[in-house]
Design a protein around this motif. Structure first.
Motif, short mmCIF file in Angstrom:
data_model
loop_
_atom_site.label_atom_id
_atom_site.label_comp_id
_atom_site.label_asym_id
_atom_site.label_seq_id
_atom_site.Cartn_x
_atom_site.Cartn_y
_atom_site.Cartn_z
N GLU A 45 0.82 -1.21 0.00
CA GLU A 45 0.00 0.00 0.00
C GLU A 45 0.85 1.25 0.00
OE1 GLU A 45 -2.37 0.48 3.53
OE2 GLU A 45 -0.68 0.21 4.88
N ASN A 58 1.38 13.88 -0.23
CA ASN A 58 0.12 13.28 0.16
C ASN A 58 0.39 12.01 0.95
OD1 ASN A 58 -0.34 10.84 -1.78
ND2 ASN A 58 0.33 12.51 -3.08
N TYR A 59 -0.58 11.67 1.79
CA TYR A 59 -0.40 10.59 2.75
C TYR A 59 -1.62 9.67 2.79
CZ TYR A 59 3.30 13.61 4.53
OH TYR A 59 4.43 14.39 4.64
N ALA A 60 -1.37 8.43 3.14
CA ALA A 60 -2.47 7.53 3.46
C ALA A 60 -3.16 8.04 4.72
CB ALA A 60 -1.95 6.12 3.67
N ASP A 61 -4.47 7.84 4.80
CA ASP A 61 -5.20 8.33 5.97
C ASP A 61 -4.65 7.74 7.27
OD1 ASP A 61 -8.50 8.41 4.38
OD2 ASP A 61 -6.86 9.88 4.42
N SER A 62 -4.17 6.51 7.19
CA SER A 62 -3.70 5.82 8.40
C SER A 62 -2.44 6.43 9.00
CB SER A 62 -3.46 4.33 8.09
OG SER A 62 -2.51 4.19 7.06
N LYS A 64 -1.55 9.95 8.38
CA LYS A 64 -1.62 11.41 8.41
C LYS A 64 -1.43 11.93 9.84
CE LYS A 64 -4.48 12.38 4.37
NZ LYS A 64 -5.83 12.78 3.89
N ASP A 89 1.79 -0.48 12.12
CA ASP A 89 2.74 0.08 11.16
C ASP A 89 3.83 -0.92 10.79
OD1 ASP A 89 2.53 3.15 12.98
OD2 ASP A 89 1.58 2.71 11.04
#
Length: 116
Positions: A45, A58-62, A64, A89
């Motif tokens: 991912e 930009n970042y994955a929501d998990s 941020k 993680d």
């Protein structure tokens, strides 16, 4: 093209790690760079990405608010600062560059394990 990651390791929950990726073989400054991760039994991912020009991110929501991607074009390097790490993680983290639709390059990966 070569991408070499470093900086992974074992850290306790709530701890921090900084991953580094040094690139060679292409004009680093003009291409966006990304960090991906793959946990056991899960698909790879996208974690974070940074553009070549302007450095937008930009970042994955998990992740941020906990992770920060940055780059140093003088050193051909991209970094991932990871704070407030959680057991979820835990994964192998990969550096990635996709100069065009035909070519997609990956580093060898670096293991991050978050455990007490």
């Amino acid at each position: 093209v070569q991408l070499v990651e470093s900086g992974g390791g074992l850290v306790q929950p709530g701890g921090s790690l900084r991953l580094s990726c040094v690139a060679s073989g292409f004009t680093f400054s003009i291409y966006g760079m990304s960090w991906y991760r793959q946990a056991p039994g899960k698909e790879r991912e996208l974690v974070a990405a940074i553009s070549g020009v302007g450095g937008s991110t930009n970042y994955a929501d998990s992740v941020k608010g906990r992770f920060t991607i940055s780059r140093d074009n003088a050193k051909n390097a991209v970094y991932l600062q990871m704070n407030s790490l959680k057991p979820e993680d835990t994964a192998v983290y990969y550096c990635n560059v996709r100069p065009n639709l035909k070519n997609n390059y990956w580093g060898q990966g670096t293991q991050v394990t978050v455990s007490s």
